[in-house]
Structure formats: C-alpha cells, structure tokens
Design a protein around this motif. Sequence first.
Motif, PDB file in Angstrom:
ATOM      1  N   ASP A  18      -5.244   0.188 -12.052  1.00  0.00           N
ATOM      2  CA  ASP A  18      -4.922  -0.956 -11.195  1.00  0.00           C
ATOM      3  C   ASP A  18      -3.617  -0.711 -10.443  1.00  0.00           C
ATOM      4  OD1 ASP A  18      -7.206  -2.377 -11.793  1.00  0.00           O
ATOM      5  OD2 ASP A  18      -6.244  -3.603 -13.343  1.00  0.00           O
ATOM      6  N   GLN A  19      -2.624  -0.154 -11.127  1.00  0.00           N
ATOM      7  CA  GLN A  19      -1.349   0.156 -10.484  1.00  0.00           C
ATOM      8  C   GLN A  19      -1.557   1.172  -9.371  1.00  0.00           C
ATOM      9  OE1 GLN A  19       1.595  -1.271 -10.830  1.00  0.00           O
ATOM     10  NE2 GLN A  19       2.471   0.061  -9.278  1.00  0.00           N
ATOM     11  N   MET A  20      -2.371   2.190  -9.635  1.00  0.00           N
ATOM     12  CA  MET A  20      -2.669   3.208  -8.633  1.00  0.00           C
ATOM     13  C   MET A  20      -3.349   2.569  -7.423  1.00  0.00           C
ATOM     14  SD  MET A  20      -4.942   6.693  -8.978  1.00  0.00           S
ATOM     15  CE  MET A  20      -3.957   7.322 -10.328  1.00  0.00           C
ATOM     16  N   LYS A  21      -4.246   1.623  -7.670  1.00  0.00           N
ATOM     17  CA  LYS A  21      -4.960   0.935  -6.585  1.00  0.00           C
ATOM     18  C   LYS A  21      -3.969   0.216  -5.670  1.00  0.00           C
ATOM     19  CE  LYS A  21      -7.471  -2.359  -8.097  1.00  0.00           C
ATOM     20  NZ  LYS A  21      -8.510  -3.231  -8.631  1.00  0.00           N
ATOM     21  N   PHE A  22      -3.014  -0.497  -6.253  1.00  0.00           N
ATOM     22  CA  PHE A  22      -2.039  -1.225  -5.452  1.00  0.00           C
ATOM     23  C   PHE A  22      -1.090  -0.273  -4.720  1.00  0.00           C
ATOM     24  CE2 PHE A  22      -3.378  -4.759  -8.148  1.00  0.00           C
ATOM     25  CZ  PHE A  22      -3.531  -5.750  -7.182  1.00  0.00           C
ATOM     26  N   GLU A  23      -0.697   0.825  -5.357  1.00  0.00           N
ATOM     27  CA  GLU A  23       0.174   1.803  -4.707  1.00  0.00           C
ATOM     28  C   GLU A  23      -0.513   2.434  -3.501  1.00  0.00           C
ATOM     29  OE1 GLU A  23       1.379   4.660  -7.624  1.00  0.00           O
ATOM     30  OE2 GLU A  23       2.510   3.184  -8.783  1.00  0.00           O
ATOM     31  N   ILE A  24      -1.768   2.814  -3.670  1.00  0.00           N
ATOM     32  CA  ILE A  24      -2.502   3.445  -2.582  1.00  0.00           C
ATOM     33  C   ILE A  24      -2.715   2.453  -1.448  1.00  0.00           C
ATOM     34  CG2 ILE A  24      -4.763   4.379  -1.938  1.00  0.00           C
ATOM     35  CD1 ILE A  24      -4.741   5.817  -4.679  1.00  0.00           C
ATOM     36  N   ALA A  25      -3.056   1.218  -1.763  1.00  0.00           N
ATOM     37  CA  ALA A  25      -3.231   0.201  -0.727  1.00  0.00           C
ATOM     38  C   ALA A  25      -1.939   0.029   0.064  1.00  0.00           C
ATOM     39  CB  ALA A  25      -3.656  -1.122  -1.349  1.00  0.00           C
ATOM     40  N   GLN A  26      -0.819   0.007  -0.632  1.00  0.00           N
ATOM     41  CA  GLN A  26       0.471  -0.141   0.045  1.00  0.00           C
ATOM     42  C   GLN A  26       0.753   1.061   0.943  1.00  0.00           C
ATOM     43  OE1 GLN A  26       3.848  -0.424  -2.568  1.00  0.00           O
ATOM     44  NE2 GLN A  26       5.090  -1.418  -1.015  1.00  0.00           N
ATOM     45  N   GLU A  27       0.470   2.274   0.448  1.00  0.00           N
ATOM     46  CA  GLU A  27       0.672   3.482   1.248  1.00  0.00           C
ATOM     47  C   GLU A  27      -0.177   3.459   2.513  1.00  0.00           C
ATOM     48  OE1 GLU A  27      -0.212   6.785  -1.296  1.00  0.00           O
ATOM     49  OE2 GLU A  27       1.417   6.297  -2.681  1.00  0.00           O
ATOM     50  N   LEU A  28      -1.382   2.886   2.423  1.00  0.00           N
ATOM     51  CA  LEU A  28      -2.288   2.828   3.563  1.00  0.00           C
ATOM     52  C   LEU A  28      -2.038   1.615   4.454  1.00  0.00           C
ATOM     53  CD1 LEU A  28      -5.610   3.821   1.738  1.00  0.00           C
ATOM     54  CD2 LEU A  28      -4.208   5.263   3.227  1.00  0.00           C
ATOM     55  N   GLY A  29      -1.132   0.747   4.023  1.00  0.00           N
ATOM     56  CA  GLY A  29      -0.820  -0.449   4.804  1.00  0.00           C
ATOM     57  C   GLY A  29      -1.872  -1.535   4.684  1.00  0.00           C
ATOM     58  N   ILE A  30      -2.590  -1.550   3.565  1.00  0.00           N
ATOM     59  CA  ILE A  30      -3.645  -2.529   3.325  1.00  0.00           C
ATOM     60  C   ILE A  30      -3.104  -3.603   2.388  1.00  0.00           C
ATOM     61  CG2 ILE A  30      -5.940  -2.904   2.347  1.00  0.00           C
ATOM     62  CD1 ILE A  30      -6.497   0.086   3.023  1.00  0.00           C
ATOM     63  N   THR A  31      -3.244  -4.854   2.793  1.00  0.00           N
ATOM     64  CA  THR A  31      -2.778  -5.974   1.980  1.00  0.00           C
ATOM     65  C   THR A  31      -3.863  -6.352   0.978  1.00  0.00           C
ATOM     66  OG1 THR A  31      -1.493  -6.801   3.840  1.00  0.00           O
ATOM     67  CG2 THR A  31      -1.910  -8.327   2.026  1.00  0.00           C
ATOM     68  N   MET A  32      -3.478  -6.404  -0.292  1.00  0.00           N
ATOM     69  CA  MET A  32      -4.423  -6.774  -1.348  1.00  0.00           C
ATOM     70  C   MET A  32      -3.975  -8.076  -1.986  1.00  0.00           C
ATOM     71  SD  MET A  32      -5.354  -3.200  -3.214  1.00  0.00           S
ATOM     72  CE  MET A  32      -6.452  -4.069  -4.304  1.00  0.00           C
ATOM     73  N   SER A  33      -4.949  -8.892  -2.329  1.00  0.00           N
ATOM     74  CA  SER A  33      -4.681 -10.151  -3.000  1.00  0.00           C
ATOM     75  C   SER A  33      -4.218  -9.868  -4.429  1.00  0.00           C
ATOM     76  CB  SER A  33      -5.953 -10.993  -3.014  1.00  0.00           C
ATOM     77  OG  SER A  33      -5.771 -12.137  -3.798  1.00  0.00           O
ATOM     78  N   GLN A  34      -3.193 -10.547  -4.869  1.00  0.00           N
ATOM     79  CA  GLN A  34      -2.677 -10.372  -6.222  1.00  0.00           C
ATOM     80  C   GLN A  34      -3.518 -11.102  -7.263  1.00  0.00           C
ATOM     81  OE1 GLN A  34      -0.112  -8.385  -7.145  1.00  0.00           O
ATOM     82  NE2 GLN A  34       0.051  -7.707  -5.025  1.00  0.00           N
ATOM     83  N   ASP A  35      -4.383 -12.021  -6.802  1.00  0.00           N
ATOM     84  CA  ASP A  35      -5.172 -12.803  -7.765  1.00  0.00           C
ATOM     85  C   ASP A  35      -6.493 -12.136  -8.156  1.00  0.00           C
ATOM     86  OD1 ASP A  35      -6.746 -13.146  -5.529  1.00  0.00           O
ATOM     87  OD2 ASP A  35      -6.552 -15.327  -5.461  1.00  0.00           O
ATOM     88  N   GLY A  36      -6.763 -10.945  -7.619  1.00  0.00           N
ATOM     89  CA  GLY A  36      -7.961 -10.214  -7.999  1.00  0.00           C
ATOM     90  C   GLY A  36      -9.177 -10.510  -7.153  1.00  0.00           C
ATOM     91  N   TYR A  37      -9.059 -11.399  -6.173  1.00  0.00           N
ATOM     92  CA  TYR A  37     -10.181 -11.703  -5.283  1.00  0.00           C
ATOM     93  C   TYR A  37     -10.100 -10.780  -4.067  1.00  0.00           C
ATOM     94  CZ  TYR A  37     -13.245 -14.039  -2.000  1.00  0.00           C
ATOM     95  OH  TYR A  37     -14.230 -14.308  -1.101  1.00  0.00           O
ATOM     96  N   TYR A  38     -11.134  -9.983  -3.872  1.00  0.00           N
ATOM     97  CA  TYR A  38     -11.138  -9.034  -2.761  1.00  0.00           C
ATOM     98  C   TYR A  38     -12.258  -9.329  -1.778  1.00  0.00           C
ATOM     99  CZ  TYR A  38      -8.268  -6.640  -6.191  1.00  0.00           C
ATOM    100  OH  TYR A  38      -7.310  -6.350  -7.112  1.00  0.00           O
ATOM    101  N   GLY A  39     -12.804 -10.535  -1.782  1.00  0.00           N
ATOM    102  CA  GLY A  39     -13.908 -10.905  -0.912  1.00  0.00           C
ATOM    103  C   GLY A  39     -13.566 -10.875   0.563  1.00  0.00           C
ATOM    104  N   ASN A  40     -12.289 -10.985   0.896  1.00  0.00           N
ATOM    105  CA  ASN A  40     -11.899 -10.965   2.298  1.00  0.00           C
ATOM    106  C   ASN A  40     -11.437  -9.581   2.760  1.00  0.00           C
ATOM    107  OD1 ASN A  40      -9.591 -10.937   0.819  1.00  0.00           O
ATOM    108  ND2 ASN A  40      -8.559 -12.598   1.894  1.00  0.00           N
TER     109      ASN A  40
END
Length: 71
Positions: A18-40
């Motif tokens: 999960d930590q790797m997922k958030f790090e990679i998203a940040q590196e790619l400039g992709i905003t991820m929801s912190q609540d675990g909902y990725y429907g958008n």
Amino acid sequence: MADSRNQLVVQNARAALDQMKFEIAQELGITMSQDGYYGNMLTRDAGRIGGNITRRLVQMAEQQLSSGRQF
C-alpha cells in the motif's frame, strides 16, 4: 490490491505494498483518495500505478537473485 481475489503469500506485506502504491502515485502525479475508494480514478492511471508496482517488484527480485539471496 484491495481485491479479495488477490491473496498475499506474506500477509504482513500489505502495508508495504500500500505504501508503494501511494509513493508511485505521487511520483506519477496521480491523486489517490486516502479513504480507499478509487471509483473516480481513471483506468489509465490505475494501470500506470499497477504497472509501476510490478516493474519495481521485479527489479527488487532481480536484485535479490543477483546478490545470491533467496526469497
């Protein structure tokens, strides 16, 4: 990675993945929801994150194998 069909061999690895997922998203400039909902999230963005996770895990495994360490 939250899909119930994906069973981790090492259950303690979930937090690291999960930590790797958030790090990679940040590196790619992709905003991820912190609540675990990725429907958008765009499918393309989710694929980019997953592809980079796979790439990074393969690199880590190659490094371990080249150094003679077993998993």
